[in-house]
Design an enzyme around this catalytic site. Structure first.
Site, PDB file in Angstrom:
ATOM      1  N   PHE A  93       0.965  -3.662  -0.169  1.00 38.87           N
ATOM      2  CA  PHE A  93       1.918  -2.898  -0.989  1.00 38.87           C
ATOM      3  C   PHE A  93       1.148  -2.188  -2.088  1.00 38.87           C
ATOM      4  CE2 PHE A  93       4.189  -6.207   1.143  1.00 38.87           C
ATOM      5  CZ  PHE A  93       5.393  -5.627   1.513  1.00 38.87           C
ATOM      6  N   GLU A  94       1.468  -0.918  -2.286  1.00 37.45           N
ATOM      7  CA  GLU A  94       0.557  -0.047  -3.021  1.00 37.45           C
ATOM      8  C   GLU A  94       0.195  -0.484  -4.435  1.00 37.45           C
ATOM      9  OE1 GLU A  94       3.060   3.754  -4.112  1.00 37.45           O
ATOM     10  OE2 GLU A  94       3.537   3.031  -2.124  1.00 37.45           O
TER      11      GLU A  94
END
Lengths: 253, 324
Positions: free
Chosen positions: A50-51
């Site tokens: 997840f960024e």
């Protein structure tokens, strides 16, 4: 055969694209559910990234936000956006899931505006991490609902690079060699890209959908694989996992 | 180095690196100085009309919402805003305080597109300059490194580049094409953390988002913290200090400061309140009523928390927090 809706079909088809043991960028919505499903079925070793820095969470509980605590619940790594995006730049991230308002035959995506940029007809949320994911991952998978307004000959705004305007264009633009769009998962089919001309190609139909129907809902001419397949429908077990374990509150489905 | 192409978006601000060195030499005390103050004082002293402002992490997670609400109460406008946006940037835009926006993502996540952003952009009231998420974080990183720019491989070949203020350059070593991101030095950064001491040494539990980079890219930095701990606690685990005291200007004690967003391991998001906001934000009158009732209508953060349901509500949300 169980009844299922379009969201469930998209999620199951997307989940089947996920590879055990690969690092895969996951965004809000369908990709989160697909990753949670893949981890419970064929890809227990899937590393969802997840960024904002969550890498490899358990996905026992569905994240509601790409930076939320569930994106690093029981993770080996809770890091930062720079750390993860730089790992992608170094070639560690195999897959990235993307969405958008429009996609063109080269897999370019629009998540920014319809109309003029400075006085748009519709303003969408913008790139977020999508441009980075589309630039830096090896293979990107777009998840889109089919429709002529969404599958367009040319995107109004090119937010995220697909193959740009054709073979070699990514490399000429300075993007990493050998990277680019890989699949499009839609409610009507599973699509890939022609190895020669980099244009979208229909690989498989969703259950009960005809080739003519997909073409009618696509705003450009589709190439079709010689061995066009039909996707199996979501299985009872996939639907049970989705409804009972993954999204029992039906936040997404 | 050859410039090959240039984005046409305006570069909102470019500070000379040596001017930033001069600034910190003159304005930042390097010794341990207590900096705890009220949210009112911190915002009044450090946030000014027309300043370049950034907020971290973002609206639904570990976000300094209490500080953002105080900016709205004080009505400090003509802001140039950089960063992620969910509730925080939405509130500032809804209150009419923002002129320009370095945008990457601005929306309601699971709940979709922001009607507040739509109204602001489609009417031409707010000007946007496009960036990717990593690009904005790397722009902070460039400033944090004391550099004027950083070359990266995002944004190339796209309209995101064309409507940014980045440049395409040729690498002086390899000749390859790169995207040069201009350093982004903020006038003011707002960051919410789990705990810090009175001097501003901060610890964050879980992912650090872009806190480390943005903190170092902020000329003035206001930190709000769930808990203010004795300095000795920080000294026991100095490796956990992700934001060092000497870059911090103000420390505000804000238990529940991220509400209605979540605080990892501390409390879960107030889903009901977020839905209330998203519903009211659908039209301009509705969001104005929200701002009037929930922001201007509460005199400070403590009163906002009381209005949400006070300690009882906070206790419920603490019980729902993600466990380790």
């Amino acid at each position: 055969m169980a009844d299922y809706n379009k969201s469930e079909l998209l999620i199951c088809t997307a989940a089947r694209q996920m590879e055990d043991g690969a690092i895969c960028f996951i965004g809000t919505g369908v990709p989160m559910l697909a990753a949670a499903l893949a981890k419970r079925t064929h890809a227990p070793g899937l590393v969802a990234a997840f960024e904002f820095g969550g890498i490899g969470p358990s996905l026992e509980k569905l994240p509601l936000a790409v930076g939320g605590s569930r994106t690093f619940h029981r993770s080996p790594v809770a890091s930062s956006i720079c750390d993860l995006m730089e790992a992608a730049a170094r070639g560690y991230v195999e897959y990235g899931f993307l969405g958008g308002a429009q996609i063109d035959p080269y897999g370019n995506l629009n998540a920014t505006v319809i109309g003029e940029h400075d006085r748009p007809k519709v303003r969408f949320p913008g790139s977020g991490g999508a441009n980075d994911i589309g630039s830096l991952c090896w293979k990107t998978i777009a998840i889109m609902r089919h429709g002529k307004q969404r599958f367009v000959p040319k995107v109004d705004f090119l937010t995220t690079a697909g193959y740009l305007d054709g073979p070699g264009a990514r490399e000429r633009a300075g993007l990493p060699a050998g990277s680019g769009p890989y699949r499009v998962v839609s409610d009507m089919g599973l699509l890939g890209y022609d190895a020669e001309n980099c244009r979208m190609k229909l690989l498989a139909l969703q259950p009960g959908v005809s080739l003519e129907q997909v073409q009618a809902e696509t705003g450009f001419e589709l190439q079709v694989a010689d061995d066009l397949q039909e996707n199996p429908p979501p299985s009872d077990e996939e639907l049970r996992l989705l409804r009972e374990e993954i999204d029992p509150d039906h936040l997404y489905t | 180095m050859t410039e090959l192409a240039s984005g046409k978006g305006p570069l909102i601000r470019m500070e000379k690196v040596d001017a930033l060195r001069d600034y910190v030499r003159e304005h930042k005390p390097k010794g341990l100085v207590p900096k705890v103050m009220s949210e009112q004082e911190a915002i009044r002293r450090f946030v000014t009309e027309g300043c370049y402002l950034g907020v971290e992490l973002y609206g639904s997670v570990r976000c300094p919402m209490s500080l953002v609400r105080e900016v709205v109460r004080q009505g400090i406008g003509k802001l140039e805003l950089a960063g992620q946006g969910v509730l925080e940037n939405d509130l500032l835009i809804a209150a009419g305080l923002v002129d320009k926006l370095d945008i990457t993502y601005h929306g309601y996540e699971v709940f979709g597109i922001s009607p507040v952003l739509r109204r602001a952009c489609e009417s031409g009231r707010v000007q946007t300059v496009e960036w990717s998420n990593a690009a904005l974080a790397w722009r902070f990183k460039a400033a944090a490194m004391g550099l004027p720019f950083l070359p990266v491989r995002s944004m190339l070949g796209t309209d995101t580049f064309r409507y940014s203020a980045a440049k395409e350059i040729e690498c002086p070593f390899t000749g390859q094409k790169l995207c040069a991101l201009p350093a982004l030095a903020l006038d003011v950064g707002l960051i919410h953390v789990h705990r810090c001491d009175e001097y501003g040494n901060c610890q964050i539990d879980g992912i650090s988002g872009f806190a480390a980079e943005m903190a170092r890219a902020s000329k003035r930095l206001i930190v709000s913290a769930e808990e203010i701990v004795p300095h000795a606690e920080i000294q026991r685990y100095p490796e956990r200090t992700v934001i060092p005291y000497f870059i911090v200007d103000a420390v505000v004690h804000a238990p529940g400061g991220s509400l209605p967003g979540e605080m990892p391991y501390a409390y879960w998001r107030d889903e009901a309140h977020m839905k209330l906001y998203f519903d009211m934000a659908k039209d301009a009158d509705g969001v104005e009523r929200y701002v009037e009732e929930w922001v201007r209508g509460t005199k400070d953060h403590a009163e906002f928390v009381d209005k949400l349901g006070g300690e009882a509500r906070l206790a419920e949300l603490r019980a729902q927090a993600t466990k380790r």
